[in-house]
Design an enzyme around this catalytic site. Structure first.
Site, PDB file in Angstrom:
ATOM      1  N   TYR A   1      17.738 -39.386 -66.615  1.00  0.00           N
ATOM      2  CA  TYR A   1      19.074 -39.262 -65.646  1.00  0.00           C
ATOM      3  C   TYR A   1      20.079 -38.496 -66.561  1.00  0.00           C
ATOM      4  O   TYR A   1      20.179 -38.616 -67.791  1.00  0.00           O
ATOM      5  CB  TYR A   1      19.607 -40.833 -65.522  1.00  0.00           C
TER       6      TYR A   1
ATOM      7  N   GLU B   1      25.128 -34.283 -60.494  1.00  0.00           N
ATOM      8  CA  GLU B   1      24.214 -35.408 -60.956  1.00  0.00           C
ATOM      9  C   GLU B   1      22.694 -35.262 -60.718  1.00  0.00           C
ATOM     10  O   GLU B   1      22.340 -34.668 -59.633  1.00  0.00           O
ATOM     11  CB  GLU B   1      24.537 -36.720 -60.351  1.00  0.00           C
TER      12      GLU B   1
END
Length: 381
Positions: free
Chosen positions: A101, A187
């Site tokens: 992530y 993101e």
């Protein structure tokens, strides 16, 4: 402005970030054709401007064009967390070895950028940050100095050694996108490493500063794909600032600070705002009438709180505007009105003389909020 996943990935590819091959489909047949083009198997994803698609059934792996058509037909036209699904993204399946992530966002509390990365991608990152914050590496990046090598080394240090070079390249390109496109959030969850070692952005979430869109006509053009909220469009046509929320009290105020305070005091009183509308600092009677029409057009509104502090705005004109709106719109919910400031006494007298059965006068902001909250929650007027 929140972009769809496929739009964010267009920006990723423009900045050299590797993504899976994907095709946008608007019908089941198009999804089937896309799956054939991608080798007969694919992943079908709803395209909406909210997260949590995987947990909500909005991301499905399929092993044939027929299954892709079925899943796309199920998704298209459905309501996903309050958003109508008008498109799906059909992407190739990749041999994934690991999931990570990473994100970069504008940190308004510190005035710099915050970059984050963890080796544990594909999961609820907020839950990870709460329960095991040590698993999430952070780096604050001064916009004047930019993303430096030590930032990147710190962030990728949490990843397996053979993934660090590819992830470092992604971080540098994300930062380039963030700055060049005036984004406030970039993101990737998950960022994956394939069996052959290549690091790929499997998902994208990009938010661009609305105030900077004039500098990016190609990004502003993405708006054409967004569904148009007719209430929002009407408010914008009148130059009014309207925002839809998920409560049951409609709020009208004059000035951003007063409106934000009104949201807080309504929450303190035990209710939530269904929407709010800022009529600005010099609201006319006609603007007040239009504002009331816009707020009342939301079926979730069970009571309206009109909170006006007159400075440039004259409360007597506001009172006439409210009464004028009630001549044009059949209000089925109570309107709690608090007037203070310039010509407040005249405004209150106008409302008192009219004695409209839907208007509830309140002397203070807290009293008005408590009354609106009670009425929205079912109390008798």
């Amino acid at each position: 402005m929140d972009l769809y996943e496929h739009q964010g990935k267009e920006l990723f590819r423009a900045h050299g970030i590797v993504t899976p091959r994907g095709i946008v489909a608007e019908t089941g047949e198009q999804a089937a054709d896309a799956t054939r083009e991608l080798g007969g198997r694919s992943v079908v994803k709803v395209q909406v401007q909210v997260g949590g698609r995987g947990k909500g059934g909005g991301v499905v792996l399929v092993d044939s064009p027929e299954r892709a058509a079925e899943e796309a037909a199920r998704m298209l036209g459905s309501d996903f967390k309050g958003h109508e699904v008008r498109q799906v993204l059909v992407e190739e399946l990749l041999p994934i070895a690991r999931e990570f992530y990473t994100s970069m966002l504008l940190d308004r509390s510190t005035g710099d950028y915050l970059a984050m990365m963890t080796a544990e991608g594909g999961m609820d990152i907020e839950e990870l940050a709460r329960t095991r914050p040590e698993a999430l590496r952070r780096a604050h990046v001064d916009a004047m100095l930019g993303l430096r090598a030590f930032h990147v080394r710190e962030l990728v240090g949490t990843l397996p050694t053979d993934a660090r070079e590819g992830a470092s390249d992604v971080l540098r390109r994300m930062y380039e996108l963030l700055q060049e496109r005036d984004a406030t959030l970039v993101e990737v969850n998950p960022l994956v490493q394939l069996d052959d070692g290549v690091v790929v952005a499997l998902d994208s979430k990009v938010t661009v500063d609305d105030n900077a869109l004039f500098r990016h006509p190609d990004v502003e053009a993405y708006k054409d794909a967004f569904p148009i909220d007719p209430v929002q469009a009407r408010a914008n046509e009148q130059g009014l600032q309207y925002v839809k929320l998920d409560g049951n009290v409609g709020i009208i105020g004059n000035g951003a600070g007063l409106v934000m305070s009104t949201l807080d005091v309504v929450a303190q009183a035990g209710a939530k705002a269904a929407n709010f509308l800022d009529v600005g600092g010099g609201a006319s009677a006609d603007q007040m009438a239009t504002s009331l029409e816009v707020v009342l057009s939301d079926p979730a509104v069970k009571a309206v709180f009109i909170n006006i502090f007159g400075g440039i705005t004259r409360c007597d004109l506001v009172a006439h505007g409210v009464l004028g709106a009630l001549d044009r719109v059949e209000a089925t919910v109570p309107l709690v009105v608090r007037l203070d400031g310039t010509n407040a006494e005249e405004g209150r007298a106008i409302l008192a003389e009219a004695a409209h059965p839907r208007i509830v006068a309140a002397a203070t902001m807290l009293e008005a909020a408590e009354r609106a909250a009670a009425l929205a929650n079912g109390a008798a007027a």
